[in-house]
Design an enzyme around this catalytic site. Structure first.
Site, PDB file in Angstrom:
ATOM      1  N   HIS A 115       0.828  -1.205   0.000  1.00 30.74           N
ATOM      2  CA  HIS A 115       0.000   0.000   0.000  1.00 30.74           C
ATOM      3  C   HIS A 115       0.863   1.257   0.000  1.00 30.74           C
ATOM      4  CE1 HIS A 115      -3.352  -2.646   0.758  1.00 30.74           C
ATOM      5  NE2 HIS A 115      -4.194  -1.632   0.861  1.00 30.74           N
ATOM      6  N   HIS A 176       1.257  -3.834   9.200  1.00 30.22           N
ATOM      7  CA  HIS A 176       2.682  -3.631   8.926  1.00 30.22           C
ATOM      8  C   HIS A 176       3.397  -3.059  10.138  1.00 30.22           C
ATOM      9  CE1 HIS A 176       2.737  -4.536   4.654  1.00 30.22           C
ATOM     10  NE2 HIS A 176       1.671  -3.784   4.473  1.00 30.22           N
TER      11      HIS A 176
END
Length: 357
Positions: A115, A176
């Site tokens: 992303h 993440h």
């Protein structure tokens, strides 16, 4: 890496405990950073503003996501939402608790962040392209240069606000670690900058598009098989996601490594097919390339079509069928945006002009 992971978990806990009221905004920014928005939102708008920018956007997105896949297999990064359950650094009583959300359970390795990488590369393309347009239209006067410098400051400020928000959102939802989003951010910008020096993509033939597709697929499959021969399973992360995701319904097949690969190959193939088609040449070249009404109608029709098209969901009972249909669906998006819909708009405008005459 244990120290970095532990520090990352503490950062996630801090964000979740102290900024929970921003959950909706951060989840939205995570959606903004989704690489799939490049094909369904940014590309349809930019291609009809500038065909070169739209073309570069697809190339940057596809090649950038391909690099992301290779790096993920090489680096084999953990994800916070499963790492906290498997690490032996904490006692059971002191094990950190990380909240999960409906967009947490990505199935691929975590490093670098796809992303962050996708968002930084496409927004880098948009900002630099907008500044190039503004620079070329500047008149050589002090006032014009002042306006240009103001615009540059605004655009780069917006760029960093968006990128930082996307990075924080990916950390907040425990998908993440902080170092993974930072690496993705940097690599995405480097990929976008590299394509500023690759001019042949704007006039590439269908044969060249096919050759690039075959190379990207062949290299990825070869690298996958090489890892298997070395007794390393490149899909190790899928099992971890299924084990530690709080809700099995949050695990989606389109987040697996090969799903992204087939989706991107389809998009690049569809673009190559479209820009070399007679429909594109007849509708988007010549006088229509400067026709504002034609461009606005194309952008409006494209966005409407893609919003409806996105409602079509791929069957996920078979991985092979899912990948094939993902490739076909992804290929049809740029083909529709670049060739089919502009050609329909061209025929509509031509028929109206004939009636007036």
């Amino acid at each position: 890496m244990d120290f970095i992971h532990t520090l990352g978990v503490l950062t996630i806990q801090h964000l979740q405990n102290n900024y929970r009221e921003y959950n909706s905004f951060l989840s939205f920014m995570s959606i903004v950073g989704d690489p799939r928005n490049i094909f369904s939102l940014y590309f349809p708008l930019w291609f009809h503003l500038s065909q070169n920018v739209g073309t570069k956007m697809i190339w940057v997105a596809v090649v950038g996501d391909w690099f992301n896949l290779i790096f993920k297999w090489m680096l084999s990064g953990q994800r916070p939402y499963w790492w906290v359950h498997e690490t032996h650094l904490f006692q059971n009583s002191s094990k950190p608790h990380l909240d999960q959300f409906h967009i947490t359970c990505e199935t691929g390795p975590g490093n670098p962040s796809g992303h962050a990488m996708g968002s930084s590369c496409v927004w880098y393309v948009m900002v630099t392209s907008a500044l190039n347009f503004a620079r070329s239209s500047c008149i050589s006067s002090a006032q014009s240069f002042q306006r240009f410098h103001l615009l540059r400051s605004i655009l780069w400020t917006a760029f960093w606000v968006i990128q930082i928000s996307v990075c924080i959102s990916r950390v907040f939802i425990a998908t993440h670690f902080p170092h993974q989003v930072l690496l993705g951010l940097v690599i995405g910008m480097l990929v976008a900058e590299a394509f500023d020096h690759i001019p042949w993509i704007y006039n590439a033939s269908l044969k060249l598009y096919l050759q690039v597709n075959v190379f990207l697929l062949s290299f990825a499959v070869f690298f996958y098989l090489l890892l298997k021969l070395l007794d390393f399973d490149p899909l190790w992360s899928v099992a971890k996601a299924k084990t530690w995701c709080a809700n099995p319904d949050w695990i989606h097949l389109d987040t697996t490594p090969f799903a992204g690969l087939w989706r991107n190959l389809g998009a690049l193939f569809g673009l190559g097919l479209a820009v070399n088609s007679k429909m594109f040449i007849q509708s988007c070249k010549g006088k229509n390339s400067c026709n504002t009404v034609f461009k606005v109608l194309c952008m409006t029709a494209n966005l409407t079509f893609l919003q409806l098209y996105d409602l079509i969901k791929m069957p996920n009972h078979s991985e092979a069928l899912f990948y094939i249909l993902s490739f076909c669906k992804s290929a049809s998006v740029p083909f529709g945006v670049v060739a089919v819909i502009p050609y329909c708009v061209y025929l509509l405008i031509r028929d109206n002009e004939r009636k007036v005459l």
